[in-house]
Motif scaffolding. Structure first.
Motif, mmCIF file in Angstrom:
data_model
loop_
_atom_site.group_PDB
_atom_site.id
_atom_site.type_symbol
_atom_site.label_atom_id
_atom_site.label_comp_id
_atom_site.label_asym_id
_atom_site.label_seq_id
_atom_site.Cartn_x
_atom_site.Cartn_y
_atom_site.Cartn_z
ATOM 1 N N PRO A 1 -5.518 2.040 -7.151
ATOM 2 C CA PRO A 1 -5.555 1.834 -5.673
ATOM 3 C C PRO A 1 -4.747 0.328 -5.509
ATOM 4 C CG PRO A 1 -7.749 2.346 -5.839
ATOM 5 C CD PRO A 1 -7.330 2.497 -6.958
ATOM 6 N N SER B 1 -10.923 -1.346 -9.942
ATOM 7 C CA SER B 1 -10.364 -0.638 -9.986
ATOM 8 C C SER B 1 -11.727 0.139 -10.609
ATOM 9 C CB SER B 1 -9.295 -0.313 -10.376
ATOM 10 O OG SER B 1 -9.109 1.093 -10.867
ATOM 11 N N SER C 1 -9.659 6.436 -1.590
ATOM 12 C CA SER C 1 -8.010 6.147 -2.094
ATOM 13 C C SER C 1 -7.810 5.243 -0.307
ATOM 14 C CB SER C 1 -7.620 6.966 -3.214
ATOM 15 O OG SER C 1 -7.676 7.417 -3.910
#
Length: 361
Positions: A122, A130, A296
């Motif tokens: 992302p 992440s 996401s």
């Protein structure tokens, strides 16, 4: 001819199964692992950060359902940059930043895995954030949405709420429009749970859980329980279920696997549902694609932000010790490698033949 990478890289490995967490953490070794060639469909990742999970500790003492052969490289999720791709890989390219989730091998300077298992990092998240993204948020989505069918306006009780898995569930439940009651084991974690979005917070070690939830819900109790702790906490949750409620069994951080008096779900009319996102992803690829896409999307919209406490590789035992003592708020993350200069990233030459230009007469 594919350019190959030789040499070795550092990895944190478990050499033997221990009898206690403390012994297992002390026994972790940073070793040099020989670098192997990629097989067709594989990619090599320079790991920048690795997220820690409680089941990593359980593996060290042989109490997790997955028992890998020794020695094994610890770590189930990470974030990094693709530095080499094998033949046939089209889903990622060299230099791409990715998030990763596997059962093992993430606490290393490098990791090899099938190209299709790499998820685009992302863009709003750092590598440390992440690295804490896949396991927590995929499990939360699988549990709350795909298994628990959480609806807007319902009430959720999240146990182990100050840990990485609990924090992920709180954020997702709030993004879905639910009222969240957070359960924590000590008063010093109450403010943290509030800061990440909980509407109400209960210390299940010092307060009467059923009474407090009854007060909060006007005795309607909770539609969904996201249960991460097991043991006595699980037993308390059994008595806080609303009519048609769903009790999600996600983990046993207390180390005690509870049993269920079968008359309670019968009389109170609620369901007990197991949540194993990794197994769901393996058995049902369509669910995996939904988990990845939705988690996401919500992360890119800023609705899901992993909360991390970062450690350097040399302090990785401190990270495990803090997690074992339940002192981590959010998720512990270990930094592995610095950024890789793009000039040193390796590419596989194109297999397409170049057309020869015709000479002008």
């Amino acid at each position: 001819q594919v350019e190959k990478m030789s040499g070795s890289y550092k990895a944190v490995q478990c050499q033997k199964i221990s009898s206690t967490f403390e012994e297992g953490i002390k026994g972790l070794q940073i070793v040099d692992v020989p670098r192997r060639d990629l097989k067709k469909g594989e990619v090599r990742i320079a790991i920048k950060a690795c997220g820690l999970n409680f089941f990593d500790l359980l593996m060290l003492v042989g109490r997790y359902q997955h028992k890998p052969p020794l020695p094994f490289t610890i770590g189930s999720e990470g974030s990094g940059i693709v530095i080499e791709i094998g033949k046939g890989v089209t889903s990622v390219e060299v230099g791409q930043e990715v998030s990763l989730a596997m059962s093992l091998g993430m606490m290393a300077e490098e990791a090899i895995l099938p190209g299709w298992m790499c998820m685009p990092k992302p863009p709003k998240l750092s590598h440390e954030e992440s690295a804490a993204f896949p396991v927590g948020f995929f499990t939360a989505y699988n549990g709350l949405v795909q298994r628990g069918h959480l609806k807007e306006g319902e009430t959720v009780f999240v146990t182990g709420a100050a840990g990485g898995m609990g924090a992920s569930a709180i954020q997702l439940a709030k993004a879905l429009g639910a009222t969240v009651i957070a359960g924590v084991g000590s008063d010093d974690k109450k403010q943290y749970a509030t800061d990440i979005g909980a509407d109400h917070v209960i210390n299940y070690n010092s307060e009467d859980v059923k009474q407090r939830i009854g007060q909060i819900t006007n005795n309607k109790y909770v539609d969904v329980v996201y249960e991460l702790v097991g043991g006595d906490v699980f037993d308390k949750c059994l008595r806080c279920m609303a009519d048609q409620g769903r009790l999600l069994v996600v983990g046993f951080a207390s180390g005690k696997i509870p049993s269920i008096p079968a008359n309670l779900p019968l009389v109170k009319i609620f369901s007990v549902i197991g949540v194993a996102s990794g197994e769901s992803m393996r058995r049902h690829p369509e669910l995996a694609m939904e988990m990845i896409a939705e988690a996401s999307r919500l992360t890119n919209e800023g609705k899901l932000v992993p909360k991390v406490e970062a450690y350097d590789l040399g302090s990785m035992r401190d990270a495990f010790t803090a997690m074992a003592a339940r002192k981590i708020k959010g998720k512990a993350v270990v930094r592995l490698t610095p950024e890789t200069p793009r000039s040193k990233l390796k590419k596989i030459p194109s297999t397409k033949k170049k057309k020869k230009k015709k000479k002008k007469k």
